[in-house]
Scaffold this motif. Structure first.
Motif, PDB file in Angstrom:
ATOM      1  N   SER A   1      11.637 -37.562  51.725  1.00 24.39           N
ATOM      2  CA  SER A   1      10.776 -36.621  51.004  1.00 24.39           C
ATOM      3  C   SER A   1       9.308 -36.929  51.240  1.00 24.39           C
ATOM      4  O   SER A   1       8.485 -36.013  51.389  1.00 24.39           O
ATOM      5  CB  SER A   1      11.086 -36.660  49.502  1.00 24.39           C
ATOM      6  OG  SER A   1      12.386 -36.191  49.236  1.00 24.39           O
TER       7      SER A   1
ATOM      8  N   GLN B   1       3.967 -40.829  46.266  1.00 23.45           N
ATOM      9  CA  GLN B   1       2.844 -40.338  45.479  1.00 23.45           C
ATOM     10  C   GLN B   1       1.565 -40.244  46.309  1.00 23.45           C
ATOM     11  O   GLN B   1       0.723 -39.372  46.063  1.00 23.45           O
ATOM     12  CB  GLN B   1       2.623 -41.239  44.260  1.00 23.45           C
ATOM     13  CG  GLN B   1       3.689 -41.105  43.198  1.00 23.45           C
ATOM     14  CD  GLN B   1       3.722 -39.731  42.573  1.00 23.45           C
ATOM     15  OE1 GLN B   1       2.708 -39.034  42.503  1.00 23.45           O
ATOM     16  NE2 GLN B   1       4.896 -39.316  42.114  1.00 23.45           N
TER      17      GLN B   1
ATOM     18  N   PHE C   1       1.099 -36.793  47.800  1.00 23.65           N
ATOM     19  CA  PHE C   1       0.652 -35.772  46.853  1.00 23.65           C
ATOM     20  C   PHE C   1      -0.870 -35.801  46.727  1.00 23.65           C
ATOM     21  O   PHE C   1      -1.525 -34.756  46.667  1.00 23.65           O
ATOM     22  CB  PHE C   1       1.287 -36.018  45.475  1.00 23.65           C
ATOM     23  CG  PHE C   1       2.695 -35.528  45.349  1.00 23.65           C
ATOM     24  CD1 PHE C   1       3.020 -34.532  44.454  1.00 23.65           C
ATOM     25  CD2 PHE C   1       3.711 -36.066  46.125  1.00 23.65           C
ATOM     26  CE1 PHE C   1       4.320 -34.068  44.327  1.00 23.65           C
ATOM     27  CE2 PHE C   1       5.014 -35.623  46.009  1.00 23.65           C
ATOM     28  CZ  PHE C   1       5.330 -34.611  45.109  1.00 23.65           C
TER      29      PHE C   1
ATOM     30  N   SER D   1      -3.503 -37.638  37.443  1.00 29.97           N
ATOM     31  CA  SER D   1      -2.149 -38.046  37.800  1.00 29.97           C
ATOM     32  C   SER D   1      -1.590 -39.029  36.768  1.00 29.97           C
ATOM     33  O   SER D   1      -0.433 -38.928  36.353  1.00 29.97           O
ATOM     34  CB  SER D   1      -2.155 -38.681  39.195  1.00 29.97           C
ATOM     35  OG  SER D   1      -0.867 -39.105  39.569  1.00 29.97           O
TER      36      SER D   1
ATOM     37  N   TRP E   1       1.559 -37.856  34.622  1.00 29.38           N
ATOM     38  CA  TRP E   1       2.784 -38.489  35.130  1.00 29.38           C
ATOM     39  C   TRP E   1       2.891 -39.977  34.817  1.00 29.38           C
ATOM     40  O   TRP E   1       3.992 -40.529  34.854  1.00 29.38           O
ATOM     41  CB  TRP E   1       2.863 -38.330  36.641  1.00 29.38           C
ATOM     42  CG  TRP E   1       3.108 -36.932  37.105  1.00 29.38           C
ATOM     43  CD1 TRP E   1       3.739 -35.932  36.432  1.00 29.38           C
ATOM     44  CD2 TRP E   1       2.733 -36.380  38.380  1.00 29.38           C
ATOM     45  NE1 TRP E   1       3.792 -34.791  37.194  1.00 29.38           N
ATOM     46  CE2 TRP E   1       3.180 -35.036  38.394  1.00 29.38           C
ATOM     47  CE3 TRP E   1       2.080 -36.884  39.493  1.00 29.38           C
ATOM     48  CZ2 TRP E   1       2.984 -34.201  39.504  1.00 29.38           C
ATOM     49  CZ3 TRP E   1       1.885 -36.055  40.590  1.00 29.38           C
ATOM     50  CH2 TRP E   1       2.335 -34.730  40.592  1.00 29.38           C
TER      51      TRP E   1
ATOM     52  N   ALA F   1       6.497 -31.321  39.368  1.00 30.54           N
ATOM     53  CA  ALA F   1       6.002 -31.794  40.665  1.00 30.54           C
ATOM     54  C   ALA F   1       4.535 -31.474  40.924  1.00 30.54           C
ATOM     55  O   ALA F   1       4.079 -31.650  42.047  1.00 30.54           O
ATOM     56  CB  ALA F   1       6.859 -31.222  41.798  1.00 30.54           C
ATOM     57  N   GLY F   2       3.782 -30.987  39.916  1.00 34.31           N
ATOM     58  CA  GLY F   2       2.348 -30.903  40.146  1.00 34.31           C
ATOM     59  C   GLY F   2       1.641 -29.603  39.869  1.00 34.31           C
ATOM     60  O   GLY F   2       0.654 -29.294  40.549  1.00 34.31           O
TER      61      GLY F   2
ATOM     62  N   ASN G   1       9.094 -30.905  45.898  1.00 35.51           N
ATOM     63  CA  ASN G   1       9.763 -30.572  44.644  1.00 35.51           C
ATOM     64  C   ASN G   1      11.044 -31.366  44.441  1.00 35.51           C
ATOM     65  O   ASN G   1      11.214 -32.057  43.438  1.00 35.51           O
ATOM     66  CB  ASN G   1      10.072 -29.070  44.594  1.00 35.51           C
ATOM     67  CG  ASN G   1       8.844 -28.232  44.302  1.00 35.51           C
ATOM     68  OD1 ASN G   1       7.754 -28.756  44.091  1.00 35.51           O
ATOM     69  ND2 ASN G   1       9.001 -26.929  44.288  1.00 35.51           N
TER      70      ASN G   1
ATOM     71  N   SER H   1      10.701 -35.012  43.840  1.00 34.38           N
ATOM     72  CA  SER H   1      10.113 -35.449  42.567  1.00 34.38           C
ATOM     73  C   SER H   1      11.153 -35.808  41.514  1.00 34.38           C
ATOM     74  O   SER H   1      10.808 -36.366  40.481  1.00 34.38           O
ATOM     75  CB  SER H   1       9.177 -34.364  42.026  1.00 34.38           C
ATOM     76  OG  SER H   1       8.041 -34.239  42.857  1.00 34.38           O
ATOM     77  N   GLU H   2      12.410 -35.512  41.763  1.00 34.22           N
ATOM     78  CA  GLU H   2      13.478 -36.013  40.894  1.00 34.22           C
ATOM     79  C   GLU H   2      13.630 -37.518  41.048  1.00 34.22           C
ATOM     80  O   GLU H   2      14.172 -38.194  40.179  1.00 34.22           O
ATOM     81  CB  GLU H   2      14.795 -35.305  41.230  1.00 34.22           C
ATOM     82  CG  GLU H   2      16.036 -35.857  40.570  1.00 34.22           C
ATOM     83  CD  GLU H   2      16.055 -35.726  39.060  1.00 34.22           C
ATOM     84  OE1 GLU H   2      17.029 -36.200  38.439  1.00 34.22           O
ATOM     85  OE2 GLU H   2      15.103 -35.178  38.473  1.00 34.22           O
ATOM     86  N   LEU H   3      13.128 -38.069  42.186  1.00 33.25           N
ATOM     87  CA  LEU H   3      13.188 -39.504  42.500  1.00 33.25           C
ATOM     88  C   LEU H   3      14.617 -40.006  42.583  1.00 33.25           C
ATOM     89  O   LEU H   3      14.902 -41.181  42.352  1.00 33.25           O
ATOM     90  CB  LEU H   3      12.398 -40.337  41.476  1.00 33.25           C
ATOM     91  CG  LEU H   3      10.907 -40.002  41.365  1.00 33.25           C
ATOM     92  CD1 LEU H   3      10.241 -40.867  40.306  1.00 33.25           C
ATOM     93  CD2 LEU H   3      10.204 -40.178  42.715  1.00 33.25           C
TER      94      LEU H   3
ATOM     95  N   THR I   1       6.471 -25.146  41.508  1.00 32.58           N
ATOM     96  CA  THR I   1       6.284 -26.602  41.554  1.00 32.58           C
ATOM     97  C   THR I   1       6.398 -27.262  40.177  1.00 32.58           C
ATOM     98  O   THR I   1       7.154 -28.217  40.017  1.00 32.58           O
ATOM     99  CB  THR I   1       4.941 -26.938  42.223  1.00 32.58           C
ATOM    100  OG1 THR I   1       5.025 -26.613  43.607  1.00 32.58           O
ATOM    101  CG2 THR I   1       4.599 -28.409  42.086  1.00 32.58           C
TER     102      THR I   1
END
Length: 444
Positions: A24, A130, A133, A170, A174, A206-207, A260, A263-265, A317
């Motif tokens: 990702s 990160q 982003f 950020s 987050w 996701a932002g 996107n 961003s679930e990681l 997003t």
């Protein structure tokens, strides 16, 4: 003592999650060169190299400062366990240079094994993800400044803006700061908290605030401070290479799955939902944009299709993990229509947002962030029958607008002694040759 990560420590990580987030991160990194093609194609032929270079230099400068102090400012407290600074940012020096990105667990023979801090992926993987982003958020702003800004001043701006605006926002959204769902966040003050988490937490998957409202508002401020291009309102600024625009949109859509779904990681069911929602909203937004063009202009354009793609990606997003696929379709088609209508604002109000960063990123980002309050599964006004999520989403959107607007204006005026504008002669002859001693096309 602390050892370098030995083989036996890898049991602390989920290899599938780690592989997906590394992938990702690479996808999101590709988005900035994709953005360079998108913006470069929209610019005129005498400015295309400068337009693309504004994205590429962001890739360089923001990556460097993110490694040095950006990650520490945004997420350092979550790694070190230290308190943040008034809920605004973490200590820039706690992880300066990112050399100590881990908690530790007891190992054999009184040693300690370096492992990640509370995630199924190594901290370095999270940092790399990160970082990408931060890079593209700064690069997005450049679209409002096409064809008239000194490259050196833009380069300095990328470092200062990332440090003063992006890294703190950020953290606030987050990293457990005042705009997050943490106990010290505003949502807890409004609606209470349970077990250290707000009962109604802000949603920005996701932002929407951190990336798109942030970049869009900064673009609006800079467009006002720097001023319009020579001939604005009298000259037709036509894209010089529409295939570049389409290529850029394709690369952005491709990379956005990392943006996107990454961003679930983790590689899990939510990741699959996010992928589907991202596709659904983006497709619907393209239809929404083209529908406006057909009704208003009697033509459906290639540039409109590419712009609709970006508007849909922007809107979904923040919402991609909270909506159903049907909700994503609704969000997307409205985003495409709103953005198509919004790009005319610059002519009505007289600011030169050259490549429609405000119309696309700010407007679609605001709708995506606030639209969660209407469309989110179980908690939205339409899907869950509760107003609280809508209130929280409006608050974080307004906060991002004010925070970014004020600080970007301060930075923009502070850099005026360096000079924002190239000379009138250089702007007229072409910024590529003036700033880079190159031309994109050899026509002789």
């Amino acid at each position: 003592m602390v050892l370098a990560l030995p083989e036996e420590a890898f049991g602390a990580f989920d290899t599938g999650d780690t592989a997906w987030i590394v992938t990702s991160a690479a996808l999101v990194l590709l988005m900035t060169p994709g953005l360079a093609f998108f913006y470069g194609g929209l610019a005129r032929g005498k400015s295309v190299l400068n337009m693309m270079m504004m994205s590429f230099i962001s890739l360089a400068t923001v990556s460097v400062v993110y490694v040095l102090w950006g990650f520490s400012m945004a997420f350092g407290n979550g790694i070190t366990g230290d308190d943040d600074i008034a809920g605004l940012f973490s200590n820039p020096f706690a992880l300066f240079g990112s050399g100590q990105l881990a908690d530790v667990i007891p190992g054999p023979d009184d040693t300690e094994l370096v492992v990640t801090g509370g995630m199924t992926i190594p901290s370095f993987v999270f940092m790399g993800f990160q970082l990408t982003f931060a890079v593209i958020t700064v690069a997005l702003i450049s679209g409002a400044l096409a064809e008239r800004v000194k490259f050196a001043t833009w380069t300095v701006f990328t470092v200062i803006w990332a440090t003063i605006v992006y890294f703190p926002l950020s953290h606030m959204v987050w990293g457990g700061g005042i705009m997050s769902g943490a106990e010290n966040g505003f949502a807890s003050w409004m609606f209470g908290s349970t077990d250290g988490e707000a009962n109604v937490a802000p949603i920005d998957f996701a932002g929407g605030t951190v990336v798109h409202i942030n970049a869009g508002m900064a673009a609006l401020v800079l467009a006002l401070v720097v001023g319009a291009r020579a001939g604005f309102g009298r000259t037709a600024y036509r894209p010089h290479n529409i295939p570049f625009v389409m290529l850029g949109a394709a690369l952005l859509w491709f990379g956005w799955f990392g943006f996107n779904a990454g961003s679930e990681l983790a590689a899990d069911a939510v990741t699959g939902l996010v992928w589907v929602n991202t596709t659904a909203a983006t497709a619907a937004a393209m239809i929404g944009w083209l529908a406006v063009e057909l009704i208003r202009d009697k033509h459906a354009t290639s540039v409109g299709a590419a712009s609709g793609i970006v508007a849909g990606l922007v809107a979904i997003t923040p919402a991609c993990g909270a909506l159903t696929p049907v909700g994503s379709l609704i969000l997307g088609v409205i985003a495409g229509a709103l953005a198509a209508l919004a790009i005319g604002m610059k002519n009505k109000f007289g600011y030169d947002d050259s490549l429609d960063v405000v119309g696309v990123h700010l407007v679609a980002g605001l709708w995506g962030t606030v639209g969660i309050g209407f469309l989110a599964k179980d908690v939205g006004l339409f899907w869950g029958g509760d107003y609280k999520q809508l209130v929280v989403q409006v608050v974080i959107a307004l906060f991002a607008l004010v925070f970014t607007g004020v600080l970007t204006a301060i930075i923009a005026f502070a850099l005026k002694p360096l000079g924002w504008r190239v000379s009138d002669e250089d702007e007229k002859s072409g910024i590529d040759e003036a700033e880079h001693a190159e031309t994109a096309y050899e026509l002789a």
